[in-house]
Design a protein around this motif. Structure first.
Motif: not given
Length: 125
Positions: A69-75, A102-114
């Protein structure tokens, strides 16, 4: 598969055995090669696929599923554990799970944040 928070909590309360909060990062073939591993195969022997919904965890059993569960993205996404990680350095910095890009993008939104803040729960079938 994206779920609402209420539905996720219902699932998790009914069938989870382990949970942890911290940060998620992602890893690629290139980053694995820079660390000295091939990046081609995961620790359980599968070919690494940056487009799969898989993860790397320390001290867990391969093949189990986890809700991230991504805390900021709510995904929320379900990922399957197939590799060891994160390493000691990232672990000391609060990283609890490495995801495929792919999983990181879905949970967190953007790869740039790391990295992003997550809550992970083991799913018991």
């Amino acid at each position: 598969m994206k779920l609402t928070l209420a539905f996720l909590l219902l699932i998790l309360c009914a069938g989870s055995a382990w949970a942890e909060n911290g940060y998620a990062t992602y890893y690629t073939v290139k980053s694995c090669q820079q660390e000295g591993t091939s990046g081609v195969y995961t620790a359980n022997g599968e070919k690494y696929d940056e487009g799969a919904m898989t993860c790397a965890l320390r001290n867990r059993h391969f093949g189990r599923f986890y809700a991230v569960y991504g805390v900021a993205s709510h995904n929320t996404m379900f990922v399957r554990h197939n590799d060891y990680g994160p390493g000691k350095g990232p672990r000391k910095a609060g990283v609890v799970i490495d995801l495929t890009p792919l999983a990181f993008k879905e949970v967190c939104g953007d790869l740039k944040q790391g990295r992003c803040e997550v809550s992970i729960q083991e799913i018991i079938e």
